[in-house]
Design a protein around this motif. Structure first.
Motif, PDB file in Angstrom:
ATOM      1  N   LYS A 362      38.517 -48.800  43.605  1.00 36.29           N
ATOM      2  CA  LYS A 362      38.198 -47.495  43.035  1.00 36.29           C
ATOM      3  C   LYS A 362      38.475 -46.434  44.105  1.00 36.29           C
ATOM      4  CE  LYS A 362      34.639 -49.115  39.788  1.00 36.29           C
ATOM      5  NZ  LYS A 362      35.415 -48.929  38.564  1.00 36.29           N
ATOM      6  N   GLN A 365      35.815 -44.257  45.639  1.00 34.60           N
ATOM      7  CA  GLN A 365      34.767 -44.913  46.428  1.00 34.60           C
ATOM      8  C   GLN A 365      35.278 -45.491  47.748  1.00 34.60           C
ATOM      9  OE1 GLN A 365      32.688 -47.751  43.940  1.00 34.60           O
ATOM     10  NE2 GLN A 365      32.484 -46.290  42.263  1.00 34.60           N
ATOM     11  N   GLN A 385      43.937 -39.801  33.479  1.00 33.60           N
ATOM     12  CA  GLN A 385      43.294 -40.001  32.182  1.00 33.60           C
ATOM     13  C   GLN A 385      44.180 -39.484  31.050  1.00 33.60           C
ATOM     14  OE1 GLN A 385      39.311 -38.206  32.743  1.00 33.60           O
ATOM     15  NE2 GLN A 385      38.504 -40.159  32.062  1.00 33.60           N
ATOM     16  N   THR A 391      40.771 -45.748  32.827  1.00 35.62           N
ATOM     17  CA  THR A 391      39.640 -45.607  31.910  1.00 35.62           C
ATOM     18  C   THR A 391      38.614 -44.638  32.499  1.00 35.62           C
ATOM     19  OG1 THR A 391      38.413 -47.431  32.926  1.00 35.62           O
ATOM     20  CG2 THR A 391      39.971 -47.990  31.165  1.00 35.62           C
ATOM     21  N   ASP A 392      37.631 -44.281  31.682  1.00 35.88           N
ATOM     22  CA  ASP A 392      36.595 -43.350  32.141  1.00 35.88           C
ATOM     23  C   ASP A 392      35.816 -43.895  33.331  1.00 35.88           C
ATOM     24  OD1 ASP A 392      37.342 -41.616  30.178  1.00 35.88           O
ATOM     25  OD2 ASP A 392      35.744 -42.167  28.774  1.00 35.88           O
ATOM     26  N   ASP A 393      35.699 -45.243  33.416  1.00 39.83           N
ATOM     27  CA  ASP A 393      34.942 -45.833  34.532  1.00 39.83           C
ATOM     28  C   ASP A 393      35.870 -46.254  35.683  1.00 39.83           C
ATOM     29  OD1 ASP A 393      36.077 -47.790  33.007  1.00 39.83           O
ATOM     30  OD2 ASP A 393      34.357 -49.151  33.043  1.00 39.83           O
ATOM     31  N   GLU A 394      37.042 -45.602  35.776  1.00 37.86           N
ATOM     32  CA  GLU A 394      37.947 -45.738  36.910  1.00 37.86           C
ATOM     33  C   GLU A 394      38.506 -47.158  37.059  1.00 37.86           C
ATOM     34  OE1 GLU A 394      38.320 -44.135  41.525  1.00 37.86           O
ATOM     35  OE2 GLU A 394      36.352 -44.166  40.568  1.00 37.86           O
ATOM     36  N   VAL A 395      39.003 -47.697  35.960  1.00 34.07           N
ATOM     37  CA  VAL A 395      39.707 -48.986  35.980  1.00 34.07           C
ATOM     38  C   VAL A 395      41.111 -48.744  35.457  1.00 34.07           C
ATOM     39  CG1 VAL A 395      39.789 -51.337  35.067  1.00 34.07           C
ATOM     40  CG2 VAL A 395      37.577 -50.294  35.666  1.00 34.07           C
TER      41      VAL A 395
END
Length: 799
Positions: A362, A365, A385, A391-395
């Protein structure tokens, strides 16, 4: 045994530390770190050496295949984009950071035990990212090296052992060529100054290395020196050689191989580090480089003064074989930065973000040496995006992984994969290849004759994108076209490799495509690439978010049909403008688009315009299609149904029907809203709820309540049928006296605006012949309020 180098004293300490923890090696230029450390590390397993520049990568690998540099003949290879020279048994592999990141995403660099990141002080985004990823994984022995760096912070960041080695064996005398000690580097008459300096000093030196900011300056200086030393060059006594990322193999070999001729080598930062250019004893340092930085939310490329660290690097290129001289074209006390800022701090982050995600990390992070700029980080995530790459959860998505497989900018990768047909995908591949090489592929013709020939060659159209695709695909380009053969070869190679990855036909079997359906597919994939001309400033185009200016090198604007009003802007080049926050963004690759094409693809938004009477009792309303603030289409509709109410309101507010109603109702509603804002509302005496009212919405509701369904119905009513029950009638006259909505003096009239939150009254000039500003005693009391008078763009306080 090979010749001794200053860094040799570190070998035992280096090997002892490498088996235990990470290492930061700080070594001066000429110490031998780039050639010795990989061979030492190979004693503990396979080694990947990450070199920031392709020229250094291939040159170091070639040098280490010689018995002089590598008497034990440890196997050495290299990998750069589209070129690999190593096998499964190669013990030391030199690679560029982009290649290393892709290997990391593929197999976590499982083939290697030690990773050496050389010349880390350059702070490229890919080396910063690679180090952050490997630090997080703790899967490899890490070595970071540089001649000059902020080493203490890096040692702390990696929890590493710090080793230091001295460098040059010979002294280098430095002389500053400036009238003032604080004179900063400048590009004014740079080629002339260089010729003058070299003409004064060349007789005392064998080889001369000149540092310049870019290919443009190198070309100018090469031409000037070639003219000045024409006789020596003709007699085969001197060679003037350019050295930058795009030179031919022959030029690179001439620059890096010792010669009997005196050489003048004109180089960019590519010669600052790692490369050893034998025989150089004179350095001429312009003190300039081209680099990117963030300006007003965009990455722009411009000339910069180099840092003190870079100045030391450049100085270190002399004195490798004997005493040397460094001539700096700036003052001794010029206020240079200590270190060059990291690319992650000064560029957009879309590419590093996607690279990190594809390496299973990520990006937001990751722990970097310097924290990432929050705005740039958020912008990159939003862009990915929008592309559906994350994705919204950073995948990373499967689509994002497909984008990363293509060795080009994320936008072009997105455009390629978004094409609905194979032939359109091929066209986008070839255009992306032409726009992804380090230098311009071609120069559009300037003469009318050549422009006409180009017009016919392109199928009777002027389109930068089509021209680039045809140049990449052509076996032979016409003689009247100015094309860089080296860049064309590189673009064709890039196109061929991407076609191979995507399983598309090779260039010689490229599919024919029709331009308009291809353009439609591009607009559908990324609609914000469409820009429309400004109606007055014809050289400017906008898309509602950004504005670009036509480059001098675009075909857009020389077309026969001067009515072309819109275009896809495939490539932009941002430069700092004159103002502190201004950027000059040049559109450099443009494909014309018709306004009707934009309407057909549903670009823009519909807005209701004026309503006009076409015959007695019959009205039509203009429905305008607006894109980036410009009307691109107008359709007239008969007024009926819900549109009739809106049209009637427009006519009332324009005072075209029910004359006088608009002035009365708008005044009543403005005074009511002011009444509420001043806290004068009393529930027991006011008939209306304490809510702010919009005049147009109130009129629309009244029309519905009165059952008015067509324009003809309005004739059945008068202005007296519309009554706004706001301020109680018995209180209204006193309120208007205290807070008038207009003020009439004997010689002019003013409209009054109340800004309650600021306790300010603004008197707007409406009409009248008076030239003097109003006096305070002429105006209502407005006790406790600040009073301003506004006429046109001028606003003053009235005391």
């Amino acid at each position: 045994m090979y010749a001794s180098l200053p860094i040799d004293n570190l070998k035992s300490d280096f090997l002892a530390a490498l088996s235990q923890q990470h290492i930061v090696v700080e070594a001066e230029t000429g110490s031998g770190k780039s050639t010795r450390l990989p061979l030492w590390a190979a004693e503990l397993g396979r080694v990947l050496v990450v070199e920031p520049r392709r020229v250094a990568c291939t040159s170091l690998a070639d040098y280490l295949t010689t018995k002089t540099a590598n008497p034990q003949q440890i196997s050495v290879g290299y990998a750069i984009r589209f070129e690999q020279h190593f096998n499964a048994d190669t013990q030391v592999v030199f690679a560029t950071p982009g290649v290393a990141l892709r290997w990391l995403s593929d197999d976590q660099l499982a083939l290697f035990d030690t990773v050496i990141i050389d010349e880390f002080h350059e702070r490229r985004w890919d080396t910063d990212l690679l180090l952050a990823l490997l630090k997080q994984r703790q899967s490899h022995r890490l070595v970071a090296t540089s001649a000059t760096m902020d080493s203490e912070r890096l040692v702390e960041y990696l929890a590493a052992t710090h080793l230091y080695a001295t460098g040059r064996n010979f002294k280098v005398d430095v002389y500053h060529q400036a009238n003032d000690t604080q004179t900063m580097p400048s590009d004014d008459h740079l080629d002339q100054r260089i010729v003058k300096l070299i003409s004064q000093h060349y007789a005392d030196h064998q080889d001369i290395l000149v540092f310049l900011p870019g290919r443009k300056e190198i070309t100018a200086a090469t031409q000037a020196l070639s003219r000045y030393f024409a006789a020596a060059i003709a007699a085969d006594e001197m060679d003037v050689i350019p050295l930058h990322a795009s030179v031919t193999d022959d030029e690179r070999q001439r620059a890096l191989t010792a010669s009997n001729k005196q050489r003048i080598i004109l180089a960019t930062n590519v010669a600052e580090t790692s490369l050893t250019i034998p025989g150089v004893t004179l350095i001429v340092d312009s003190g300039l480089e081209r680099r990117t930085h963030q300006r007003n939310g965009r990455t722009v490329l411009s000339l910069h003064a180099i840092s003190k660290a870079s100045a030391e690097q450049r100085k270190g290129r002399a004195g490798r074989v004997k005493d040397g001289v460094c001539l700096r074209l700036y003052g001794k006390a010029a206020p240079l930065e200590r270190l060059t800022p990291a690319e992650l701090q000064r560029e957009e982050l879309v590419e590093p973000y996607l690279a990190a995600l594809c390496c299973e990390a990520k990006f937001s992070q990751l722990a970097f040496i310097d924290p990432l700029p929050e705005k740039t980080l958020a912008s990159a995530f939003q862009t990915l995006q929008t592309m559906k790459a994350v994705t919204d959860d950073e995948v990373v998505t499967d689509y994002g992984r497909r984008l990363y497989q293509l060795p080009i900018d994320s936008l072009f990768a997105h455009l390629i994969t978004a094409m609905p047909e194979r032939r359109h995908q091929e066209a986008m591949v070839d255009l992306a290849a032409a726009l992804s090489i380090p230098q311009k592929l071609w120069q559009p013709p300037k003469s009318e004759q050549d422009q006409q020939a180009l017009f016919l060659w392109l199928g009777q159209q002027y389109c930068d994108a089509t021209a680039l695709i045809k140049i990449v695909r052509a076996d032979v380009v016409p003689e009247w076209l100015t094309v860089d053969d080296n860049m064309r070869a590189e673009a064709r190679l890039l196109a061929a490799k991407m076609r191979e990855v995507l399983q598309l036909p090779q260039l010689e079997a490229a599919s024919a495509f029709r331009r308009q359906p291809w353009i439609d597919a591009v607009i559908t994939a990324v609609p914000e690439l469409v820009y429309v001309r400004r109606e007055r400033r014809r050289q400017a185009l906008g898309n509602g978010f950004n504005e670009v200016t036509l480059s001098r090198d675009t075909l857009f604007g020389i077309e026969h049909d001067q009515a072309t009003e819109a275009a896809i802007v495939f490539d932009q080049f941002a430069l700092p403008g004159k103002g502190i926050k201004q950027n000059l963004v040049l559109a450099t690759c443009i494909a014309p688009v018709t306004l009707s094409q934009m309407v057909a693809l549903d670009l823009g938004e519909n807005q209701q315009g004026q309503t006009v009477e076409t015959s007695k009792g019959h009205f039509q309303t203009a429905i305008k299609r607006v894109y980036a603030g410009r009307v691109i289409d107008t359709q007239w509709q008969d007024v009926s149904g819900g549109a009739a109410g809106t049209a009637i309101v427009d006519l009332i507010l324009a005072n075209e029907v029910l004359t006088g109603l608009a002035t009365r109702i708008v005044t009543d509603i403005q005074q009511w809203n002011l009444y509420l804002g001043l806290g004068r509302y009393q529930a027991d005496i006011c008939q209306r709820k304490p809510e702010i009212v919009d005049a147009a919405m109130w009129l629309l509701q009244q029309i519905e309540d009165l059952g008015i369904e067509t324009i003809d119905d309005i004739a059945l009513f008068s202005a007296d049928d519309f009554v706004f029950d706001g301020i109680p009638e018995w209180e209204r006259e006193e309120f208007d006296n205290q807070y008038p909505h207009s003020v009439n003096l004997n010689d002019f009239e003013m409209r009054i605006e109340y800004q309650i939150s600021r306790k300010t009254v603004i008197a707007h000039y409406l009409q009248g012949n008076r030239k003097q500003d109003p006096k305070r005693w002429e105006l209502p009391r407005w006790q406790g309020w600040r009073i301003k008078y506004k006429k046109a763009s001028r606003t003053i306080d009235i005391h």
